[in-house]
Structures are given as C-alpha cells and as structure tokens.
Motif scaffolding. Structure first.
Motif, PDB file in Angstrom:
ATOM      1  N   GLU A  22       0.543  16.494  -3.215  1.00  0.00           N
ATOM      2  CA  GLU A  22      -0.891  16.253  -3.364  1.00  0.00           C
ATOM      3  C   GLU A  22      -1.298  14.843  -2.941  1.00  0.00           C
ATOM      4  O   GLU A  22      -2.391  14.646  -2.415  1.00  0.00           O
ATOM      5  CB  GLU A  22      -1.313  16.500  -4.813  1.00  0.00           C
ATOM      6  N   VAL A  23      -0.440  13.860  -3.197  1.00  0.00           N
ATOM      7  CA  VAL A  23      -0.835  12.466  -2.955  1.00  0.00           C
ATOM      8  C   VAL A  23      -0.230  11.878  -1.694  1.00  0.00           C
ATOM      9  O   VAL A  23      -0.563  10.747  -1.313  1.00  0.00           O
ATOM     10  CB  VAL A  23      -0.473  11.569  -4.168  1.00  0.00           C
ATOM     11  N   ALA A  24       0.647  12.621  -1.011  1.00  0.00           N
ATOM     12  CA  ALA A  24       1.300  12.082   0.191  1.00  0.00           C
ATOM     13  C   ALA A  24       0.314  11.699   1.296  1.00  0.00           C
ATOM     14  O   ALA A  24       0.463  10.630   1.905  1.00  0.00           O
ATOM     15  CB  ALA A  24       2.340  13.067   0.708  1.00  0.00           C
ATOM     16  N   PRO A  25      -0.699  12.520   1.601  1.00  0.00           N
ATOM     17  CA  PRO A  25      -1.616  12.119   2.678  1.00  0.00           C
ATOM     18  C   PRO A  25      -2.290  10.775   2.425  1.00  0.00           C
ATOM     19  O   PRO A  25      -2.341   9.924   3.317  1.00  0.00           O
ATOM     20  CB  PRO A  25      -2.642  13.270   2.707  1.00  0.00           C
ATOM     21  N   MET A  26      -2.819  10.550   1.218  1.00  0.00           N
ATOM     22  CA  MET A  26      -3.507   9.282   0.951  1.00  0.00           C
ATOM     23  C   MET A  26      -2.529   8.107   0.870  1.00  0.00           C
ATOM     24  O   MET A  26      -2.912   6.958   1.103  1.00  0.00           O
ATOM     25  CB  MET A  26      -4.344   9.382  -0.334  1.00  0.00           C
ATOM     26  N   VAL A  37      -7.328   0.691  -2.494  1.00  0.00           N
ATOM     27  CA  VAL A  37      -7.800   1.869  -1.756  1.00  0.00           C
ATOM     28  C   VAL A  37      -8.597   1.415  -0.535  1.00  0.00           C
ATOM     29  O   VAL A  37      -9.464   0.548  -0.629  1.00  0.00           O
ATOM     30  CB  VAL A  37      -8.706   2.761  -2.629  1.00  0.00           C
ATOM     31  N   LEU A  38      -8.287   2.022   0.607  1.00  0.00           N
ATOM     32  CA  LEU A  38      -9.060   1.818   1.827  1.00  0.00           C
ATOM     33  C   LEU A  38      -9.824   3.098   2.118  1.00  0.00           C
ATOM     34  O   LEU A  38      -9.227   4.178   2.207  1.00  0.00           O
ATOM     35  CB  LEU A  38      -8.126   1.483   2.992  1.00  0.00           C
ATOM     36  N   ARG A  66      -1.449  -3.665   3.172  1.00  0.00           N
ATOM     37  CA  ARG A  66      -1.616  -4.112   1.785  1.00  0.00           C
ATOM     38  C   ARG A  66      -2.355  -3.102   0.924  1.00  0.00           C
ATOM     39  O   ARG A  66      -2.348  -3.216  -0.303  1.00  0.00           O
ATOM     40  CB  ARG A  66      -2.352  -5.456   1.756  1.00  0.00           C
ATOM     41  N   PHE A  67      -3.025  -2.148   1.558  1.00  0.00           N
ATOM     42  CA  PHE A  67      -3.710  -1.114   0.787  1.00  0.00           C
ATOM     43  C   PHE A  67      -2.703  -0.033   0.422  1.00  0.00           C
ATOM     44  O   PHE A  67      -1.998   0.498   1.284  1.00  0.00           O
ATOM     45  CB  PHE A  67      -4.857  -0.509   1.593  1.00  0.00           C
ATOM     46  N   GLY A  68      -2.652   0.312  -0.864  1.00  0.00           N
ATOM     47  CA  GLY A  68      -1.725   1.348  -1.288  1.00  0.00           C
ATOM     48  C   GLY A  68      -2.127   2.721  -0.772  1.00  0.00           C
ATOM     49  O   GLY A  68      -1.289   3.496  -0.307  1.00  0.00           O
ATOM     50  N   LEU A  69      -3.436   3.024  -0.843  1.00  0.00           N
ATOM     51  CA  LEU A  69      -3.927   4.350  -0.491  1.00  0.00           C
ATOM     52  C   LEU A  69      -5.012   4.243   0.578  1.00  0.00           C
ATOM     53  O   LEU A  69      -5.736   3.251   0.642  1.00  0.00           O
ATOM     54  CB  LEU A  69      -4.494   5.062  -1.722  1.00  0.00           C
ATOM     55  N   SER A  70      -5.090   5.263   1.392  1.00  0.00           N
ATOM     56  CA  SER A  70      -6.127   5.315   2.426  1.00  0.00           C
ATOM     57  C   SER A  70      -6.745   6.701   2.437  1.00  0.00           C
ATOM     58  O   SER A  70      -6.020   7.705   2.453  1.00  0.00           O
ATOM     59  CB  SER A  70      -5.514   5.006   3.804  1.00  0.00           C
ATOM     60  N   VAL A  71      -8.063   6.758   2.413  1.00  0.00           N
ATOM     61  CA  VAL A  71      -8.752   8.050   2.438  1.00  0.00           C
ATOM     62  C   VAL A  71      -9.822   8.036   3.517  1.00  0.00           C
ATOM     63  O   VAL A  71     -10.348   6.982   3.888  1.00  0.00           O
ATOM     64  CB  VAL A  71      -9.384   8.393   1.065  1.00  0.00           C
TER      65      VAL A  71
END
Length: 334
Positions: free
Chosen positions: A301-305, A32-33, A192-197
């Motif tokens: 729900e999870v597409a943005p991150m 996570v970033l 390399r980060f799977g998710l970004s918030v």
C-alpha cells in the motif's frame, strides 16, 4: 480569521491525505512532497493538517518550542517558564524569504557593544517540533535549498557571523508542494522527502460538484460547516494518537525486511534510504490500521509513495514513476 478547512472534509486525494497522516504518526519518515496541478488542494491539505494534529507541550516563551526548561537554548530570553499546550506548529517558508528570515539574525552591533548574544530567531526556530511548509518548492533558491539540506541532515540550525555562533534544535517535517510543469526539484532535496505523492483534478462530475458544494459551505456557512466536520477530525486525531502509541510495538518479521530490499533492488533505487523509508512508512501504516505485525500487504500500500521519487530515469520507459513502481510491485509481490 477563519479556521482552516477541515482535513476530513477534503474530497478525494486519498494518497496525499494518507501520506500526511503517516508523517504525523511517525515524523521520522521524513516529510511529504506533493506534486500536481494548481487548484488541487495541496496547500489546503497542509493548512488543514495544522488544525488536525495533536497539540504539543512546550515552555510558554521558548522561541524553539522546547518541551522542557533545560532544553531551551542559552540565548533565549524567557519571559515565562510555564509549560503550556499549543497546536503543533506549521510554518510557511515563502519563496522570497531571505537567509536571515529563514535561519535567524545575529545582532552584531549589540554583541560587540554589550558583550551578549542577541539573536532574532527565524522560521526554522518556529518550525521546531512541527512542520515546515514550502509552496512551489521546485522554485526555491539554491542557497536556501542548501541551508535546508544542512539542517535536515543535522537537526540543528547553526548561525555564524563575525566569529559569533548560535545554534538551536530544528527538527521538523518538511512538506513541499509544486507544479512539475514549472521546474524540477534538485535531486539532493528530492531525496530528503520521505514520501512523494501526485495529485490531479478530479475527472468525474459528481466529485467536482462535491468539491464545489463543500467549499461553498465553508465560505458561506462557516460555523455550521466546521461543526459538521469537527467530530470526524477529532476521531482522526484520536486514531493518530493511538497509532503513535502502538508504533513501537509493531513486530517486523524477517520476511518484511526481505520484501523491502527485494523491491528496492528490482526498482534500481539509489542507496538504502528507500528501504529504510519503506520500512518506517509500512510500520506507521500498520499502526494506523491497528495491526500488530508488518505484512507484505502494508508494504504494498505504501510502496508507491515511498519509492516513486527515488527511481533512476529511464528514457526508454514512457510510463510515469508511479506506474513503474506499481508494475514492479506486481512482479515482485505477485
């Protein structure tokens, strides 16, 4: 030393908390970033995660947290072979860390004089089977970034000095936080980060008051505050464990695969990592909510991150990456 602030007691920042929970359900998502202003709870959430995560079973004296004796590296000097239960490791990587501190150090003099591999494990060894946290990740030195990219790709840390070679497993979830005003992240590491918030300071007065109230209670009535939130943290931990069990049984219809591909094509994301991450994150989200089948609603729900940090830059589009993803989701999914 005080216990970390309870994860369940963090006010707001729902997307950040959800992203961290989903990586706890499926570490293969890839980390996570968290980008946002200073003082928005980024480091608090990471440290709270350490107390929330289910414990791991490991060989007591193994420096890389191996689950079985046969998995311990040959260079490890085991003082105890007992299998024990310990909290999931969450290791901080400070910005000024030297290469030897990160990857570990070989004692060349001892190797030459005594003929044995003497190795002092680094932060990557301690983080194996856990989390590696980097605050101000966008300010990380380039040679450390290169090291992390190599290890993230292979899952192995290899240290070579003067013809000697040491290797050990280094599989961890990378969590990075930073302030975008202080510099951008290298594209190779960003990918390399799977998710970004993205997090920000709350704008409404009642939310800010509640943040102050809870932090004040944590500082001044610590025992009572921790007891108050212990039950909610325990419930969340059990929900994560149940989702891990359910994850492998989540059905993935052909329509869900089509949705992943269509959305990423519409966004113009590079490569196929976006589709794969979106698929894994959607399954983890479905498992977290007790579903048996991955649906378009889960992906929505999870597409943005999953995708906001994979977009090509558009100098003619003034909207942020999150807004662009939201707009395309509406166009593709309706």
């Amino acid at each position: 030393m005080k216990a970390p602030f309870p994860f369940s007691a963090i006010v707001g920042q729902e997307e950040m908390k959800l992203a961290m929970v989903l990586t706890a359900i499926d570490p293969g998502i890839g980390g996570v970033l968290v980008f946002g202003d200073r003082g928005t709870g980024k480091s608090t959430a990471v440290r709270a995660l350490a107390a929330l995560l289910p414990p791991i079973r490991q060989v007591e004296s193994c420096p890389v947290n191996s689950a079985r004796l046969e998995d311990c590296p040959e260079w490890a000097r085991l003082t105890s072979r007992e299998i024990v239960t310990r909290p999931t490791p969450v290791v901080d990587l400070p910005l000024g860390a030297t290469e030897d501190r990160v990857v570990g150090a070989l004692d060349i003099e001892r190797a030459l004089s005594q003929g044995e591999k003497a190795f002092e494990p680094g932060l990557l060894a301690r983080a194996n089977r856990g989390y590696l946290y980097i605050d101000e990740v966008n300010l990380l030195e380039d040679h450390i970034v290169d090291l992390l990219l190599d290890v993230a790709q292979s899952g192995q840390n290899v240290v070579e000095r003067e013809g000697l070679s040491i290797r050990h497993p280094a599989r961890f979830v990378l969590v990075g936080s930073g302030n975008p005003e202080e510099g951008e992240l290298r594209p190779q590491l960003l990918d390399r980060f799977g998710l970004s918030v993205e997090v920000g300071s709350p704008k409404d007065i009642p939310t800010r008051i509640e943040v102050i109230r809870r932090r004040d209670a944590y500082e001044n009535d610590h025992a009572a505050f921790m007891a108050k939130w212990q039950e909610e943290d325990t419930t969340l931990r059990e929900r994560i464990l149940a989702a891990r069990t359910r994850l492998s049984a989540i059905a993935t219809p052909e329509a869900a695969l089509h949705d992943c591909a269509e959305l990423c094509v519409a966004l113009g994301s590079d490569g196929l990592r976006g589709e794969l991450t979106l698929l894994r994150t959607g399954r983890a989200f479905a498992a977290y909510h007790g579903a048996d089948t991955l649906t378009r609603d889960h992906l929505r729900e999870v597409a943005p991150m999953s995708l906001r940090h994979r977009l090509r830059r558009d100098p003619l589009d003034e909207a942020g990456s999150g807004a662009r993803v939201g707009r395309v989701i509406e166009e593709v999914f309706g």
